[in-house]
Motif scaffolding. Structure first.
Motif, PDB file in Angstrom:
ATOM      1  N   THR A   1      11.291  -6.074  -7.509  1.00 24.14           N
ATOM      2  CA  THR A   1      11.580  -7.475  -7.190  1.00 24.14           C
ATOM      3  C   THR A   1      11.576  -7.775  -5.690  1.00 24.14           C
ATOM      4  O   THR A   1      11.873  -8.894  -5.291  1.00 24.14           O
ATOM      5  CB  THR A   1      12.959  -7.879  -7.765  1.00 24.14           C
ATOM      6  OG1 THR A   1      13.962  -7.004  -7.213  1.00 24.14           O
ATOM      7  CG2 THR A   1      12.971  -7.767  -9.280  1.00 24.14           C
ATOM      8  N   SER A   2      11.257  -6.796  -4.849  1.00 26.91           N
ATOM      9  CA  SER A   2      11.237  -7.042  -3.405  1.00 26.91           C
ATOM     10  C   SER A   2      10.034  -6.352  -2.778  1.00 26.91           C
ATOM     11  O   SER A   2       9.432  -5.453  -3.378  1.00 26.91           O
ATOM     12  CB  SER A   2      12.524  -6.520  -2.754  1.00 26.91           C
ATOM     13  OG  SER A   2      12.566  -5.102  -2.775  1.00 26.91           O
ATOM     14  N   ASP A   3       9.676  -6.758  -1.566  1.00 29.34           N
ATOM     15  CA  ASP A   3       8.530  -6.165  -0.877  1.00 29.34           C
ATOM     16  C   ASP A   3       8.715  -4.669  -0.645  1.00 29.34           C
ATOM     17  O   ASP A   3       7.737  -3.943  -0.486  1.00 29.34           O
ATOM     18  CB  ASP A   3       8.300  -6.859   0.464  1.00 29.34           C
ATOM     19  CG  ASP A   3       7.643  -8.229   0.296  1.00 29.34           C
ATOM     20  OD1 ASP A   3       6.976  -8.426  -0.736  1.00 29.34           O
ATOM     21  OD2 ASP A   3       7.793  -9.076   1.195  1.00 29.34           O
ATOM     22  N   ALA A   4       9.965  -4.210  -0.617  1.00 25.83           N
ATOM     23  CA  ALA A   4      10.229  -2.789  -0.384  1.00 25.83           C
ATOM     24  C   ALA A   4       9.779  -1.926  -1.553  1.00 25.83           C
ATOM     25  O   ALA A   4       9.591  -0.719  -1.401  1.00 25.83           O
ATOM     26  CB  ALA A   4      11.715  -2.566  -0.116  1.00 25.83           C
ATOM     27  N   THR A   5       9.575  -2.538  -2.733  1.00 30.22           N
ATOM     28  CA  THR A   5       9.197  -1.758  -3.916  1.00 30.22           C
ATOM     29  C   THR A   5       7.950  -2.287  -4.616  1.00 30.22           C
ATOM     30  O   THR A   5       7.367  -1.577  -5.444  1.00 30.22           O
ATOM     31  CB  THR A   5      10.353  -1.740  -4.940  1.00 30.22           C
ATOM     32  OG1 THR A   5      10.752  -3.093  -5.232  1.00 30.22           O
ATOM     33  CG2 THR A   5      11.550  -0.979  -4.401  1.00 30.22           C
ATOM     34  N   ILE A   6       7.539  -3.501  -4.331  1.00 33.26           N
ATOM     35  CA  ILE A   6       6.372  -4.089  -5.000  1.00 33.26           C
ATOM     36  C   ILE A   6       5.117  -3.269  -4.723  1.00 33.26           C
ATOM     37  O   ILE A   6       4.876  -2.845  -3.599  1.00 33.26           O
ATOM     38  CB  ILE A   6       6.168  -5.548  -4.531  1.00 33.26           C
ATOM     39  CG1 ILE A   6       7.199  -6.461  -5.199  1.00 33.26           C
ATOM     40  CG2 ILE A   6       4.763  -6.055  -4.853  1.00 33.26           C
ATOM     41  CD1 ILE A   6       7.130  -7.896  -4.741  1.00 33.26           C
ATOM     42  N   THR A   7       4.319  -3.055  -5.746  1.00 30.52           N
ATOM     43  CA  THR A   7       3.067  -2.315  -5.598  1.00 30.52           C
ATOM     44  C   THR A   7       1.896  -3.293  -5.444  1.00 30.52           C
ATOM     45  O   THR A   7       2.050  -4.499  -5.637  1.00 30.52           O
ATOM     46  CB  THR A   7       2.819  -1.404  -6.805  1.00 30.52           C
ATOM     47  OG1 THR A   7       2.830  -2.199  -8.004  1.00 30.52           O
ATOM     48  CG2 THR A   7       3.889  -0.325  -6.912  1.00 30.52           C
ATOM     49  N   ILE A   8       0.736  -2.747  -5.116  1.00 27.36           N
ATOM     50  CA  ILE A   8      -0.441  -3.579  -4.839  1.00 27.36           C
ATOM     51  C   ILE A   8      -0.790  -4.553  -5.978  1.00 27.36           C
ATOM     52  O   ILE A   8      -0.991  -5.752  -5.734  1.00 27.36           O
ATOM     53  CB  ILE A   8      -1.651  -2.691  -4.500  1.00 27.36           C
ATOM     54  CG1 ILE A   8      -1.575  -2.213  -3.048  1.00 27.36           C
ATOM     55  CG2 ILE A   8      -2.973  -3.414  -4.719  1.00 27.36           C
ATOM     56  CD1 ILE A   8      -1.897  -3.270  -2.025  1.00 27.36           C
TER      57      ILE A   8
ATOM     58  N   TYR B   1       0.833  -1.205   0.000  1.00 25.77           N
ATOM     59  CA  TYR B   1       0.000   0.000   0.000  1.00 25.77           C
ATOM     60  C   TYR B   1       0.869   1.256   0.000  1.00 25.77           C
ATOM     61  O   TYR B   1       0.632   2.201  -0.758  1.00 25.77           O
ATOM     62  CB  TYR B   1      -0.913   0.026   1.232  1.00 25.77           C
ATOM     63  CG  TYR B   1      -2.315  -0.460   0.989  1.00 25.77           C
ATOM     64  CD1 TYR B   1      -3.184   0.238   0.158  1.00 25.77           C
ATOM     65  CD2 TYR B   1      -2.790  -1.612   1.610  1.00 25.77           C
ATOM     66  CE1 TYR B   1      -4.466  -0.204  -0.059  1.00 25.77           C
ATOM     67  CE2 TYR B   1      -4.073  -2.068   1.399  1.00 25.77           C
ATOM     68  CZ  TYR B   1      -4.916  -1.360   0.572  1.00 25.77           C
ATOM     69  OH  TYR B   1      -6.197  -1.802   0.354  1.00 25.77           O
ATOM     70  N   ILE B   2       1.868   1.274   0.871  1.00 27.21           N
ATOM     71  CA  ILE B   2       2.753   2.443   0.958  1.00 27.21           C
ATOM     72  C   ILE B   2       3.444   2.681  -0.376  1.00 27.21           C
ATOM     73  O   ILE B   2       3.527   3.825  -0.857  1.00 27.21           O
ATOM     74  CB  ILE B   2       3.800   2.226   2.081  1.00 27.21           C
ATOM     75  CG1 ILE B   2       3.114   2.215   3.442  1.00 27.21           C
ATOM     76  CG2 ILE B   2       4.874   3.319   2.029  1.00 27.21           C
ATOM     77  CD1 ILE B   2       4.031   1.813   4.585  1.00 27.21           C
ATOM     78  N   ASN B   3       3.923   1.616  -0.998  1.00 28.02           N
ATOM     79  CA  ASN B   3       4.595   1.749  -2.291  1.00 28.02           C
ATOM     80  C   ASN B   3       3.644   2.288  -3.360  1.00 28.02           C
ATOM     81  O   ASN B   3       4.008   3.169  -4.150  1.00 28.02           O
ATOM     82  CB  ASN B   3       5.157   0.398  -2.735  1.00 28.02           C
ATOM     83  CG  ASN B   3       6.234  -0.126  -1.796  1.00 28.02           C
ATOM     84  OD1 ASN B   3       6.874   0.648  -1.082  1.00 28.02           O
ATOM     85  ND2 ASN B   3       6.429  -1.431  -1.783  1.00 28.02           N
TER      86      ASN B   3
ATOM     87  N   LEU C   1      18.391   1.838 -11.512  1.00 29.90           N
ATOM     88  CA  LEU C   1      17.122   2.103 -10.844  1.00 29.90           C
ATOM     89  C   LEU C   1      16.192   0.892 -10.785  1.00 29.90           C
ATOM     90  O   LEU C   1      15.034   1.027 -10.392  1.00 29.90           O
ATOM     91  CB  LEU C   1      16.395   3.268 -11.541  1.00 29.90           C
ATOM     92  CG  LEU C   1      17.079   4.629 -11.439  1.00 29.90           C
ATOM     93  CD1 LEU C   1      16.308   5.679 -12.232  1.00 29.90           C
ATOM     94  CD2 LEU C   1      17.215   5.061  -9.981  1.00 29.90           C
ATOM     95  N   ILE C   2      16.685  -0.269 -11.191  1.00 32.29           N
ATOM     96  CA  ILE C   2      15.873  -1.470 -11.076  1.00 32.29           C
ATOM     97  C   ILE C   2      15.613  -1.758  -9.593  1.00 32.29           C
ATOM     98  O   ILE C   2      16.498  -1.615  -8.755  1.00 32.29           O
ATOM     99  CB  ILE C   2      16.570  -2.671 -11.733  1.00 32.29           C
ATOM    100  CG1 ILE C   2      16.761  -2.411 -13.234  1.00 32.29           C
ATOM    101  CG2 ILE C   2      15.758  -3.950 -11.524  1.00 32.29           C
ATOM    102  CD1 ILE C   2      15.479  -2.212 -14.011  1.00 32.29           C
ATOM    103  N   ASN C   3      14.384  -2.172  -9.275  1.00 33.90           N
ATOM    104  CA  ASN C   3      13.971  -2.463  -7.901  1.00 33.90           C
ATOM    105  C   ASN C   3      14.065  -1.216  -7.016  1.00 33.90           C
ATOM    106  O   ASN C   3      14.588  -1.264  -5.900  1.00 33.90           O
ATOM    107  CB  ASN C   3      14.800  -3.602  -7.303  1.00 33.90           C
ATOM    108  CG  ASN C   3      14.148  -4.183  -6.054  1.00 33.90           C
ATOM    109  OD1 ASN C   3      12.924  -4.237  -5.944  1.00 33.90           O
ATOM    110  ND2 ASN C   3      14.956  -4.611  -5.096  1.00 33.90           N
ATOM    111  N   SER C   4      13.569  -0.094  -7.525  1.00 31.33           N
ATOM    112  CA  SER C   4      13.526   1.141  -6.743  1.00 31.33           C
ATOM    113  C   SER C   4      12.291   1.933  -7.147  1.00 31.33           C
ATOM    114  O   SER C   4      11.719   1.721  -8.217  1.00 31.33           O
ATOM    115  CB  SER C   4      14.779   1.985  -6.980  1.00 31.33           C
ATOM    116  OG  SER C   4      14.791   2.516  -8.304  1.00 31.33           O
ATOM    117  N   TRP C   5      11.876   2.845  -6.280  1.00 33.27           N
ATOM    118  CA  TRP C   5      10.752   3.716  -6.617  1.00 33.27           C
ATOM    119  C   TRP C   5      11.051   4.512  -7.878  1.00 33.27           C
ATOM    120  O   TRP C   5      10.170   4.724  -8.709  1.00 33.27           O
ATOM    121  CB  TRP C   5      10.467   4.666  -5.448  1.00 33.27           C
ATOM    122  CG  TRP C   5       9.614   4.078  -4.378  1.00 33.27           C
ATOM    123  CD1 TRP C   5       9.475   2.757  -4.059  1.00 33.27           C
ATOM    124  CD2 TRP C   5       8.756   4.789  -3.481  1.00 33.27           C
ATOM    125  NE1 TRP C   5       8.606   2.594  -3.015  1.00 33.27           N
ATOM    126  CE2 TRP C   5       8.141   3.820  -2.635  1.00 33.27           C
ATOM    127  CE3 TRP C   5       8.462   6.130  -3.291  1.00 33.27           C
ATOM    128  CZ2 TRP C   5       7.247   4.170  -1.632  1.00 33.27           C
ATOM    129  CZ3 TRP C   5       7.566   6.486  -2.286  1.00 33.27           C
ATOM    130  CH2 TRP C   5       6.966   5.523  -1.476  1.00 33.27           C
TER     131      TRP C   5
END
Length: 275
Positions: free
Chosen positions: A216-223, A70-72, A134-138
């Motif tokens: 590719t990680s929960d830190a960047t994955i969107t809904i 959600y945050i992402n 910038l892969i796997n980043s906002w």
């Protein structure tokens, strides 16, 4: 007169039928998400839960990273909508009110770019974001979505309709282009700007393909990407899958209910451009 009434009734009946067909999958998702996994798998499972429970929702919230998703989604979609609006307003004003070499060529390129599907640019975007690290980043999620030609074209058409006397009067008061834009053109078009901002936010929120490739990680994955991971985490548990889907679509549904007139207007304007 009788024929007109029959036609009106037939149209109403078709509209109601279409609404029911559209609503049934949503109804089924909500009902399924309020059942236990045992009841969902039971042959006797009906159209209403026998013992409604919110356990699937609690399970999804506690056992997955849906809060981070959600945050992402909120963060990336908000940034995309704000930057797209700010850039589009400036570009539309320049194309509408400032005479400079190549203006028509640029406008023609914008119109032509509407006909290019986003999927055709996926490989180029991925290579470019990878070269920037910038892969796997906002940043990797956001940057390729910052240019929306249809928004620029729509805003230009609205700016074209404002009498040039307004701009000339502002120039006589020693107002530059930027001040003229924010003091005259933006306030006179707040309605369409807000509508386009909402639809841009929703489009970014619903975007699946690009975030799926670059995050590719929960830190960047969107809904939209995250809910596809639910099955991998929980196994085949339909109630929890449906609960995750309902939670994913809930913000967009609320946004639509609050701003349905503006969203409908923006969709009609965009359809007019793309049609």
């Amino acid at each position: 007169m009788a024929a007109s009434r029959r036609s009106s009734r037939a149209l109403t009946a078709l509209t109601v039928l279409g609404a029911l067909i559209w609503f049934f999958p949503l109804y089924w998702a909500i009902v399924t998400s309020l059942k236990s996994d045992t009841e969902v798998a039971s042959p006797a499972s009906g159209f209403l839960p026998k013992e409604p429970t919110i356990e699937p929702y609690l399970y999804v919230i506690e056992r997955s990273s849906i809060v981070q998703w959600y945050i992402n989604s909120v963060g990336t979609s908000t940034i995309i909508a704000l930057v797209v609006l700010a850039a589009s307003v400036c570009c539309a004003y320049a194309l509408s009110q400032i005479q400079f070499p190549g203006r028509r060529l640029i406008y023609g390129a914008l119109i032509a770019s509407v006909m290019v599907p986003a999927e055709a640019l996926i490989i180029n975007h991925f290579v470019l974001m990878n070269s920037f690290g910038l892969i796997n980043s906002w940043g990797g999620i956001i940057m390729p979505q910052l240019v929306v030609p249809s928004v620029i074209i729509i805003l230009k058409q609205f700016f074209d309709q404002i009498p040039k006397e307004f701009r000339e009067a502002a120039m006589l008061d020693n107002a530059g282009h930027l001040r003229t834009l924010w003091k005259i053109y933006v306030p006179m078009n707040w309605g369409v700007i807000i509508a386009l901002g909402i639809t841009t936010f929703i489009a970014a929120w619903n975007n699946f393909l690009w975030p799926f490739l670059v995050a590719t990680s929960d830190a960047t994955i969107t809904i939209p990407v995250g809910i596809t991971q639910v099955k991998d985490v929980f196994g085949v548990r339909f109630a929890k899958d449906m609960a995750a889907a309902v939670l994913a679509g809930l913000p967009v549904a609320i946004l639509y209910l609050l701003f349905q007139k503006q969203i409908t207007r923006a969709i009609m304007l965009s359809a007019g451009i793309k049609g």
